[in-house]
Design a protein around this motif. Sequence first.
Motif, PDB file in Angstrom:
ATOM      1  N   VAL A  91      -2.213  32.205  18.035  1.00 16.38           N
ATOM      2  CA  VAL A  91      -3.660  32.361  17.857  1.00 16.38           C
ATOM      3  C   VAL A  91      -4.048  32.095  16.409  1.00 16.38           C
ATOM      4  O   VAL A  91      -5.067  31.431  16.133  1.00 16.38           O
ATOM      5  CB  VAL A  91      -4.102  33.774  18.305  1.00 16.38           C
ATOM      6  CG1 VAL A  91      -5.512  34.083  17.840  1.00 16.38           C
ATOM      7  CG2 VAL A  91      -4.006  33.901  19.812  1.00 16.38           C
ATOM      8  N   LEU A  92      -3.254  32.574  15.462  1.00 16.27           N
ATOM      9  CA  LEU A  92      -3.552  32.331  14.055  1.00 16.27           C
ATOM     10  C   LEU A  92      -3.443  30.853  13.696  1.00 16.27           C
ATOM     11  O   LEU A  92      -4.258  30.330  12.925  1.00 16.27           O
ATOM     12  CB  LEU A  92      -2.636  33.172  13.171  1.00 16.27           C
ATOM     13  CG  LEU A  92      -2.884  34.680  13.212  1.00 16.27           C
ATOM     14  CD1 LEU A  92      -1.814  35.418  12.429  1.00 16.27           C
ATOM     15  CD2 LEU A  92      -4.254  35.020  12.702  1.00 16.27           C
ATOM     16  N   VAL A  93      -2.449  30.160  14.241  1.00 19.12           N
ATOM     17  CA  VAL A  93      -2.296  28.724  13.968  1.00 19.12           C
ATOM     18  C   VAL A  93      -3.479  27.949  14.540  1.00 19.12           C
ATOM     19  O   VAL A  93      -4.080  27.113  13.856  1.00 19.12           O
ATOM     20  CB  VAL A  93      -0.960  28.202  14.529  1.00 19.12           C
ATOM     21  CG1 VAL A  93      -0.924  26.688  14.546  1.00 19.12           C
ATOM     22  CG2 VAL A  93       0.201  28.750  13.721  1.00 19.12           C
ATOM     23  N   VAL A  94      -3.826  28.231  15.794  1.00 16.32           N
ATOM     24  CA  VAL A  94      -4.962  27.535  16.415  1.00 16.32           C
ATOM     25  C   VAL A  94      -6.256  27.880  15.680  1.00 16.32           C
ATOM     26  O   VAL A  94      -7.099  27.006  15.457  1.00 16.32           O
ATOM     27  CB  VAL A  94      -5.060  27.881  17.914  1.00 16.32           C
ATOM     28  CG1 VAL A  94      -6.353  27.374  18.521  1.00 16.32           C
ATOM     29  CG2 VAL A  94      -3.868  27.310  18.660  1.00 16.32           C
ATOM     30  N   GLY A  95      -6.418  29.149  15.281  1.00 20.93           N
ATOM     31  CA  GLY A  95      -7.605  29.542  14.527  1.00 20.93           C
ATOM     32  C   GLY A  95      -7.714  28.824  13.198  1.00 20.93           C
ATOM     33  O   GLY A  95      -8.809  28.487  12.749  1.00 20.93           O
ATOM     34  N   THR A  96      -6.572  28.573  12.565  1.00 21.82           N
ATOM     35  CA  THR A  96      -6.580  27.853  11.293  1.00 21.82           C
ATOM     36  C   THR A  96      -6.900  26.383  11.503  1.00 21.82           C
ATOM     37  O   THR A  96      -7.673  25.789  10.745  1.00 21.82           O
ATOM     38  CB  THR A  96      -5.218  28.009  10.593  1.00 21.82           C
ATOM     39  OG1 THR A  96      -4.973  29.397  10.378  1.00 21.82           O
ATOM     40  CG2 THR A  96      -5.207  27.286   9.263  1.00 21.82           C
ATOM     41  N   LEU A  97      -6.304  25.796  12.528  1.00 19.18           N
ATOM     42  CA  LEU A  97      -6.512  24.367  12.771  1.00 19.18           C
ATOM     43  C   LEU A  97      -7.910  24.063  13.300  1.00 19.18           C
ATOM     44  O   LEU A  97      -8.466  23.008  13.018  1.00 19.18           O
ATOM     45  CB  LEU A  97      -5.456  23.843  13.746  1.00 19.18           C
ATOM     46  CG  LEU A  97      -4.017  23.837  13.227  1.00 19.18           C
ATOM     47  CD1 LEU A  97      -3.063  23.403  14.324  1.00 19.18           C
ATOM     48  CD2 LEU A  97      -3.885  22.931  12.014  1.00 19.18           C
ATOM     49  N   LYS A  98      -8.463  24.953  14.080  1.00 23.36           N
ATOM     50  CA  LYS A  98      -9.786  24.737  14.691  1.00 23.36           C
ATOM     51  C   LYS A  98     -10.805  25.726  14.133  1.00 23.36           C
ATOM     52  O   LYS A  98     -11.562  26.343  14.876  1.00 23.36           O
ATOM     53  CB  LYS A  98      -9.675  24.927  16.211  1.00 23.36           C
ATOM     54  CG  LYS A  98      -8.627  24.106  16.880  1.00 23.36           C
ATOM     55  CD  LYS A  98      -9.209  22.819  17.317  1.00 23.36           C
ATOM     56  CE  LYS A  98      -8.145  22.070  18.119  1.00 23.36           C
ATOM     57  NZ  LYS A  98      -8.564  20.786  18.465  1.00 23.36           N
ATOM     58  N   ARG A  99     -10.821  25.879  12.836  1.00 24.16           N
ATOM     59  CA  ARG A  99     -11.657  26.890  12.184  1.00 24.16           C
ATOM     60  C   ARG A  99     -13.142  26.707  12.499  1.00 24.16           C
ATOM     61  O   ARG A  99     -13.845  27.664  12.799  1.00 24.16           O
ATOM     62  CB  ARG A  99     -11.429  26.834  10.676  1.00 24.16           C
ATOM     63  CG  ARG A  99     -12.210  27.904   9.937  1.00 24.16           C
ATOM     64  CD  ARG A  99     -11.833  27.960   8.489  1.00 24.16           C
ATOM     65  NE  ARG A  99     -10.458  28.458   8.403  1.00 24.16           N
ATOM     66  CZ  ARG A  99      -9.615  28.160   7.433  1.00 24.16           C
ATOM     67  NH1 ARG A  99     -10.005  27.377   6.456  1.00 24.16           N
ATOM     68  NH2 ARG A  99      -8.413  28.648   7.416  1.00 24.16           N
ATOM     69  N   ASP A 100     -13.645  25.487  12.444  1.00 25.94           N
ATOM     70  CA  ASP A 100     -15.078  25.260  12.685  1.00 25.94           C
ATOM     71  C   ASP A 100     -15.463  25.581  14.128  1.00 25.94           C
ATOM     72  O   ASP A 100     -16.489  26.216  14.379  1.00 25.94           O
ATOM     73  CB  ASP A 100     -15.450  23.823  12.354  1.00 25.94           C
ATOM     74  CG  ASP A 100     -15.329  23.534  10.873  1.00 25.94           C
ATOM     75  OD1 ASP A 100     -15.449  24.479  10.069  1.00 25.94           O
ATOM     76  OD2 ASP A 100     -15.085  22.364  10.508  1.00 25.94           O
ATOM     77  N   ALA A 101     -14.639  25.170  15.075  1.00 28.99           N
ATOM     78  CA  ALA A 101     -14.922  25.464  16.484  1.00 28.99           C
ATOM     79  C   ALA A 101     -14.865  26.968  16.735  1.00 28.99           C
ATOM     80  O   ALA A 101     -15.682  27.520  17.490  1.00 28.99           O
ATOM     81  CB  ALA A 101     -13.929  24.738  17.387  1.00 28.99           C
TER      82      ALA A 101
END
Length: 117
Positions: A91-101
């Motif tokens: 979740v943290l990796v996806v949150g970092t990669l897709k921060r704007d979304a």
Amino acid sequence: MLGGLLLYAPAALKVALQVGRAEEGFYAVAFGGACLVAVALGVWLRIRAYLVLGTLFLTLDVVANLVHAGLRDHRVGFVVLTASGLFILGVLVVGTLKRDAFRRLVERLRRTLRRWE
């Protein structure tokens, strides 16, 4: 909402921990069902407190049962802790990669919940 949380959280914690120690799974399922009814009622009536508290207590029920199962059988505890760590990391990796979304999604949820009671 904070007052409701302070009022009901200790009682729900006690019930959830007792449910987690129960020999039969019926109590855990009944408590989880009551939490799901509270969440559904909160969505249907658009009451944030029911939604938040129902979700919190359902999470508490699941965590209490997983902790109890992990203490009984250490293999289950290993699997639960490993899966939880990998999930949080993902979740943290996806949150970092897709921060704007992610920010757009959070803002849309905030706007929707502001209109609720």
